[in-house]
Design a protein around this motif. Structure first.
Motif, PDB file in Angstrom:
ATOM      1  N   THR A  20      31.728  39.334  29.434  1.00  0.00           N
ATOM      2  CA  THR A  20      32.504  40.220  30.296  1.00  0.00           C
ATOM      3  C   THR A  20      31.905  41.614  30.206  1.00  0.00           C
ATOM      4  O   THR A  20      31.836  42.183  29.117  1.00  0.00           O
ATOM      5  CB  THR A  20      33.977  40.261  29.839  1.00  0.00           C
ATOM      6  OG1 THR A  20      34.469  38.926  29.782  1.00  0.00           O
ATOM      7  CG2 THR A  20      34.822  41.092  30.775  1.00  0.00           C
ATOM      8  N   PRO A  21      31.453  42.158  31.357  1.00  0.00           N
ATOM      9  CA  PRO A  21      30.896  43.515  31.317  1.00  0.00           C
ATOM     10  C   PRO A  21      31.928  44.522  30.813  1.00  0.00           C
ATOM     11  O   PRO A  21      33.073  44.511  31.229  1.00  0.00           O
ATOM     12  CB  PRO A  21      30.549  43.802  32.779  1.00  0.00           C
ATOM     13  CG  PRO A  21      30.434  42.457  33.421  1.00  0.00           C
ATOM     14  CD  PRO A  21      31.420  41.581  32.686  1.00  0.00           C
ATOM     15  N   ARG A  68      27.239  35.389  33.412  1.00  0.00           N
ATOM     16  CA  ARG A  68      28.638  35.399  32.987  1.00  0.00           C
ATOM     17  C   ARG A  68      29.057  34.283  32.039  1.00  0.00           C
ATOM     18  O   ARG A  68      29.898  34.477  31.176  1.00  0.00           O
ATOM     19  CB  ARG A  68      29.560  35.328  34.220  1.00  0.00           C
ATOM     20  CG  ARG A  68      29.451  36.469  35.176  1.00  0.00           C
ATOM     21  CD  ARG A  68      29.982  37.753  34.588  1.00  0.00           C
ATOM     22  NE  ARG A  68      31.308  37.629  34.093  1.00  0.00           N
ATOM     23  CZ  ARG A  68      32.381  38.107  34.662  1.00  0.00           C
ATOM     24  NH1 ARG A  68      32.290  38.785  35.766  1.00  0.00           N
ATOM     25  NH2 ARG A  68      33.564  37.948  34.121  1.00  0.00           N
ATOM     26  N   ARG A  69      28.527  33.081  32.205  1.00  0.00           N
ATOM     27  CA  ARG A  69      29.078  31.943  31.463  1.00  0.00           C
ATOM     28  C   ARG A  69      27.989  30.938  31.116  1.00  0.00           C
ATOM     29  O   ARG A  69      27.093  30.678  31.884  1.00  0.00           O
ATOM     30  CB  ARG A  69      30.121  31.256  32.344  1.00  0.00           C
ATOM     31  CG  ARG A  69      30.830  30.129  31.655  1.00  0.00           C
ATOM     32  CD  ARG A  69      31.901  29.502  32.536  1.00  0.00           C
ATOM     33  NE  ARG A  69      32.842  30.507  32.969  1.00  0.00           N
ATOM     34  CZ  ARG A  69      33.198  30.709  34.239  1.00  0.00           C
ATOM     35  NH1 ARG A  69      32.680  29.980  35.196  1.00  0.00           N
ATOM     36  NH2 ARG A  69      34.075  31.627  34.563  1.00  0.00           N
ATOM     37  N   CYS A  99      26.720  29.834  34.546  1.00  0.00           N
ATOM     38  CA  CYS A  99      26.979  30.746  35.650  1.00  0.00           C
ATOM     39  C   CYS A  99      26.153  31.987  35.340  1.00  0.00           C
ATOM     40  O   CYS A  99      26.397  32.639  34.334  1.00  0.00           O
ATOM     41  CB  CYS A  99      28.465  31.084  35.739  1.00  0.00           C
ATOM     42  SG  CYS A  99      28.869  32.234  37.050  1.00  0.00           S
ATOM     43  N   ALA A 105      28.480  44.361  27.056  1.00  0.00           N
ATOM     44  CA  ALA A 105      29.262  43.167  27.380  1.00  0.00           C
ATOM     45  C   ALA A 105      30.072  42.724  26.172  1.00  0.00           C
ATOM     46  O   ALA A 105      29.644  42.871  25.034  1.00  0.00           O
ATOM     47  CB  ALA A 105      28.348  42.034  27.821  1.00  0.00           C
ATOM     48  N   GLU A 155      31.432  33.179  27.207  1.00  0.00           N
ATOM     49  CA  GLU A 155      31.727  33.989  28.392  1.00  0.00           C
ATOM     50  C   GLU A 155      31.385  35.440  28.102  1.00  0.00           C
ATOM     51  O   GLU A 155      31.755  35.973  27.061  1.00  0.00           O
ATOM     52  CB  GLU A 155      33.200  33.862  28.755  1.00  0.00           C
ATOM     53  CG  GLU A 155      33.532  34.586  30.016  1.00  0.00           C
ATOM     54  CD  GLU A 155      34.349  33.744  30.980  1.00  0.00           C
ATOM     55  OE1 GLU A 155      34.735  34.296  32.000  1.00  0.00           O
ATOM     56  OE2 GLU A 155      34.591  32.561  30.697  1.00  0.00           O
TER      57      GLU A 155
END
Length: 100
Positions: A54-55, A32-33, A29, A60, A52
């Motif tokens: 995450t901002p 993101r992923r 993704c 991140a 994964e």
């Protein structure tokens, strides 16, 4: 999320030595992923990694989750240690190479 099970990459273990391990992308993704599975090279079954991002603020947070079943009984502790230290080095390298 996109999947591409045919995509594969040779992975380096540590230093200048190359690993015979081959992995294939299992999920992706953008930004993101990312996920991949081990196709061959280590005595492990059902090896899967999910990463994964995450901002957080200007950067991140990285969550790197790895699951596997050792083919050789009694070696799980070693591969948890080895892969844990390898993944920590990869994440640290990502952090050093990141630009804001």
């Amino acid at each position: 999320m996109r999947t591409n099970p045919k995509a594969s990459a040779r992975s380096a273990c540590s230093g200048r030595r190359r690993s015979p391990a081959t992995s294939g992308s299992s999920s992706w993704c953008p930004i993101r992923r990312f996920g991949y599975t081990l196709l061959r090279g280590f005595p492990l079954r059902d090896y899967r990694v999910d990463v994964e991002l995450t901002p957080v603020g200007g950067g991140a947070e990285v969550h790197w989750h790895c699951e596997f079943t050792p083919k050789i009984p009694g070696t799980g502790w070693f591969f948890r240690w080895f892969l844990g230290s390898f993944h920590a080095k990869v994440v640290a390298g990502l952090g050093r190479g990141a630009t804001v």
